[in-house]
Design a protein around this motif. Structure first.
Motif, PDB file in Angstrom:
ATOM      1  N   ASP A  84       0.839  -1.206   0.000  1.00  0.00           N
ATOM      2  CA  ASP A  84       0.000   0.000   0.000  1.00  0.00           C
ATOM      3  C   ASP A  84       0.871   1.252   0.000  1.00  0.00           C
ATOM      4  O   ASP A  84       0.593   2.227  -0.711  1.00  0.00           O
ATOM      5  N   GLN A  93       2.380   1.995  -3.353  1.00  0.00           N
ATOM      6  CA  GLN A  93       1.430   2.556  -4.318  1.00  0.00           C
ATOM      7  C   GLN A  93       1.034   3.995  -3.993  1.00  0.00           C
ATOM      8  O   GLN A  93       0.851   4.814  -4.894  1.00  0.00           O
ATOM      9  N   LYS A  94       0.903   4.301  -2.706  1.00  0.00           N
ATOM     10  CA  LYS A  94       0.346   5.598  -2.306  1.00  0.00           C
ATOM     11  C   LYS A  94       1.342   6.520  -1.595  1.00  0.00           C
ATOM     12  O   LYS A  94       1.074   7.700  -1.428  1.00  0.00           O
ATOM     13  N   GLY A  95       2.472   5.961  -1.193  1.00  0.00           N
ATOM     14  CA  GLY A  95       3.413   6.749  -0.407  1.00  0.00           C
ATOM     15  C   GLY A  95       4.341   7.608  -1.247  1.00  0.00           C
ATOM     16  O   GLY A  95       4.213   7.702  -2.472  1.00  0.00           O
ATOM     17  N   ASP A  96       5.302   8.223  -0.559  1.00  0.00           N
ATOM     18  CA  ASP A  96       6.268   9.086  -1.224  1.00  0.00           C
ATOM     19  C   ASP A  96       7.167   8.249  -2.148  1.00  0.00           C
ATOM     20  O   ASP A  96       7.676   7.199  -1.739  1.00  0.00           O
ATOM     21  N   ARG A 127      10.265   4.080  -2.372  1.00  0.00           N
ATOM     22  CA  ARG A 127      10.034   2.846  -3.130  1.00  0.00           C
ATOM     23  C   ARG A 127      11.253   1.921  -3.217  1.00  0.00           C
ATOM     24  O   ARG A 127      11.098   0.692  -3.111  1.00  0.00           O
TER      25      ARG A 127
END
Length: 843
Positions: A813, A816-819, A823
């Motif tokens: 999650d 996909q949605k974080g800074d 990654r």
């Protein structure tokens, strides 16, 4: 043998049977069917009453038996009339028959008063009045000119009685009529001297006499009925009080002269007491006072009765619409007197006061404004005054009035400005410019106005809206050295509020450029504690937003002055501000650190921290946060000697305690200091093979993380200090401010040389879940540190098995949605968990 005397119960049973027969015959009669139907309905009400008499177990006394026998005879007469062969029954005959039954029922009531319950008395009394007042529509009579039927003759025909029996009946009728006549004449005596029950019945009779117009205004006046009722009001029972007030309302409505009789202070006070009673009585009492209020004497006196206006305001704000309406009308009428308007304001009803401020004479305006300035208002009251429009006329008084008017208006505005919602109303009124002009004025007569003016400015400055007035801060700064201590204090409060606004960066820079810091530093030596504290607060705010520029102007002399204030002040607020200034000095300024060390600040702060009581207040919380901020300076990792200095003074146990008991800010600062200390723990540990121990260390001194001997004061070990569990607990708590600092401290235990032992200690209290929680809820920087530690946790297979499943959902999650910069690390972790190939280009 003589005939057996009937028992009382038998007599009542026969009465009930007789009443049922009369009611049935009346309904079935073909003569005057409409009227006899009414008559039958009244007679039918005897049944429940006779049931009640049997259940009441009244005594079989001669007067009661005689009264019941009288009723029996009347029912017999009625039965005889209904069965008469004469087909014609006149309206007058029915009315006489009805009143005869009513008189006999009245005899029953009077003779049994001591034995009946209040409900039964009320039921009998109601039927008695109904029958005595009965009037049937004469349009139903077939022939008003025909001779009327003789009731006594019919009674004889029915029963075959002799003349002596008829005579006896006539004597009973004469006695009954005499009793009724005496009752009418005796009403006044019963009203004056009767007990509660007698008074109740007499009051009911009086209302009947009035409604039937059997007494006129002259009789009421001659007998002093109004004063009698007024005198009985205070001592009567609730039901009687209600009836008294209703009767008085009728009397004053019918005859305005009766109002004068209730205008004396005693009568009015008694009526006012009813304002505190139950809903109905309160409603009628307000109505009566309103009825009386058109008399000038009443108008003057009502407002002077203690508690009257307070109760009227409460009723006006109450839920009874009728009482509220009448109370509003009465308050409006009373508000024509300025003193009454002031009493209403004290009770929380401000519209009359605001009306005087807007439209009253100059003296009335001054009176209202002065009173307003002295009232102990709640914030709700201040809000009501603002909504009712009190601020605009007060500002107008200040701008256009004479000296007394200006002073009273400013003092009132000062009181109203204590509410935040009113500050915007003040700014919208344009008063800021006028206040500043007043402060610059050198006119001697206006000097008394400067203090309230500066106090209002201090309140207005709490709103960011003040920033629309350009150069307001600079104007205030220029006034500082030209003002008295009280005004200086208010100006410093105002400047601090302005400088603290988040959107005031331009103002702060302009203050710095215009020499604000240089202007304020001399106030540190001010003997007036309020002024000195005000200057410290403002300097703290400027040091918070402009640390580098502040340090340039703060020399050793002023640092020592600040330390001296910390040592000598008895005010926590003053200490917090002074320590806060020192905590805002850049940590890189070694010269400032040396000065503070020489001034013995650290031992002073440790002493203060050890003596702060629990629970904390906002001021003590600020004090602790400021001290924790200074500790960061004394624990920088680049200066081990300074760290040893801090440890020797007992700083570390205080920092660990703050992790559990401090505010989020204090926890963050404490964790930062512990992280700085822990960075050097590995290099300071004592190897197990070291030969430099004079005495071999105890087994407890061994540290499983650093694989050597550790001590709190010499190696600053987090494990030995007991800091690991509270650091992990910070991550489990709901506040997120201290996450990054706590993770930074924990990360020092996962350095390359010691990571495996460190990770085992970190996961021992609660596993990896607190770290995973930060990935869900923390800031980007906190997430970055949590990923770094989690990568080391998942190097251990047991941890991967135990925590991998719960972590993978969060990691995907976050990917996909974080800074985006997180990654690569997330990819590495997913690869560790064998959910992604190490060389994957997924990210």
């Amino acid at each position: 043998m003589g005939s057996r005397i009937k028992t009382f119960s038998e007599l009542l049973a026969e009465l009930q049977a007789s009443a049922d027969v009369v009611a049935s015959l009346s309904k079935d009669s073909e003569t005057e069917p409409e009227i006899l139907a009414e008559f039958a309905a009244m007679v039918a009400k005897f049944g429940p009453i006779l049931d009640d008499l049997r259940e009441s177990k009244i005594m079989d006394t001669p007067p009661i038996r005689k009264a019941v026998e009288s009723l029996e005879k009347e029912l017999g007469r009625a039965r005889g009339l209904m069965r008469s062969p004469n087909p014609k029954i006149s309206v007058k005959q029915i009315e006489e028959l009805t009143r005869g039954l009513g008189r006999s029922l009245g005899l029953v009531l009077f003779s049994s008063l001591d034995f009946l319950s209040a409900d039964v008395k009320e039921k009998i009394g109601a039927l008695y009045k109904e029958m005595m007042n009965a009037k049937f529509d004469t349009s139903w009579s077939p022939d008003r000119e025909e001779s009327e039927f003789d009731l006594k003759t019919e009674f004889v025909n029915e029963f075959g009685v002799e003349d002596d029996i008829v005579k006896e009946v006539e004597e009973i009728e004469e006695i009954e009529e005499e009793i009724i006549t005496l009752d009418i004449d005796d009403v006044v005596l019963q009203l004056k001297y009767g007990n509660d029950e007698e008074f109740k019945f007499a009051l009911s009779e009086l209302r009947s006499l009035i409604s039937d117009q059997m007494v006129d205004g002259e009789w009421i006046n001659d007998e002093g009925i109004v004063l009698i009722l007024s005198n009985r009001l205070g001592s009567s029972k609730p039901n009687n009080r209600l009836t008294i007030i209703q009767t008085l309302r009728n009397l004053v409505t019918e005859n305005a002269n009766n109002k004068e009789k209730l205008a004396d202070p005693n009568s009015l006070s008694t009526i006012v007491k009813s304002l505190t009673r139950d809903v109905e009585e309160r409603r009628e009492a307000v109505g009566l006072l309103l009825d009386l209020s058109d008399l000038p004497a009443v108008h003057r006196r009502i407002g002077r009765i203690q508690g009257c206006i307070v109760m009227l305001v409460a009723i006006f704000n109450g839920e009874d619409p009728v009482a509220s309406r009448d109370a509003g009308k009465l308050l409006y009428a009373l508000s024509s007197n300025t003193q009454n308007a002031l009493h209403m304001a004290e009770a929380g009803y401000f519209k009359p006061l605001v009306h005087y401020l807007k439209e009253g004479s100059d003296m009335s305006k001054i009176l209202m404004a002065t009173a307003l300035s002295r009232m102990e208002l709640t914030n709700q009251s201040r809000g009501s005054l603002g909504e009712d429009g009190a601020i605009e006329p007060l500002v107008k008084m200040f701008n256009a009035g004479k000296l007394e008017s200006k002073l009273s208006a400013l003092s009132a505005l000062q009181n109203l400005s204590m509410l935040t919602e009113n500050i915007q109303r003040l700014i919208s009124s344009g008063i800021v410019v006028a206040l500043l002009q007043l402060l610059f004025s050198v006119t001697s007569v206006l000097m008394t106005l400067r203090e309230p003016a500066s106090a209002i400015l201090a309140r207005i400055a709490q709103s960011e809206s003040i920033l629309v007035n350009h150069d307001v801060a600079q104007q205030m700064l220029s006034l500082l050295n030209l003002s008295s201590p009280v005004i200086q204090c208010h100006l410093l409060q105002a400047l601090n509020s302005i400088a603290a606004h988040s959107s005031a960066s331009k103002v702060r820079n302009k203050m710095k450029e215009n020499g604000a810091i240089h202007l304020l530093l001399p106030f540190l030596s001010e003997t007036n504690s309020k002024t000195r504290t005000g200057a410290l607060n403002l300097l703290y705010t400027l040091s918070k937003y402009l640390p580098a520029e502040f340090t340039e102007q703060l020399g050793e002399t002023h640092i020592n002055i600040i330390v001296n204030i910390i040592a000598l002040s008895t005010s926590d607020n003053e200490k917090a501000a002074a320590i806060g200034i020192l905590s805002n000095l850049p940590v890189s300024d070694k010269k400032a650190t040396d000065t503070l060390k020489r001034a013995n600040l650290l031992s002073l702060l440790v002493s203060i921290m050890s003596s702060i009581p629990a629970p904390s207040t906002p001021t003590t919380c600020w004090l602790v946060e400021s001290i924790a901020g200074v500790f960061i300076r004394f624990t920088v990792p680049s200066d081990k000697r300074l760290q040893f200095f801090s440890a020797e003074h007992g700083v570390i146990p205080l920092l660990v305690k703050l992790l559990s008991s401090g505010s989020p800010v204090a926890k963050c600062r404490a964790a930062t200091s512990l992280a700085q200390l822990s960075q050097n723990s590995l290099s300071l540990r004592k190897s197990r093979s070291s030969r430099w121990f004079c005495v071999p260390p105890s087994v407890d001194a061994y540290c499983g993380i650093h694989d050597g001997y550790c001590f709190v004061k010499s190696t600053f070990c987090l494990l030995k200090a007991g800091a690991i569990s509270p650091l992990v607990q910070i991550l489990e708590d709901d506040e997120r401010e201290a996450d990054e600092a706590a993770l930074t401290a924990l990360a020092t235990l996962a350095q390359d040389e010691i990571w495996e032992h460190g990770i085992n200690c970190i996961t021992k209290p609660s596993g990896a879940q607190p770290i995973i929680k930060v990935l869900e809820l923390g800031t980007v920087k906190a997430q970055e540190k949590a990923l770094w530690i989690l990568e080391r946790i998942f190097r251990v297979e047991a941890h991967r098995v135990q925590y991998g499943e719960s972590a993978q959902v969060v990691l995907i999650d976050l990917a996909q949605k974080g800074d985006p910069k997180l990654r690569p690390t997330i990819a590495k972790l997913l690869a560790q968990l064998e959910l992604l190939q190490a060389q994957s280009s997924y990210f």
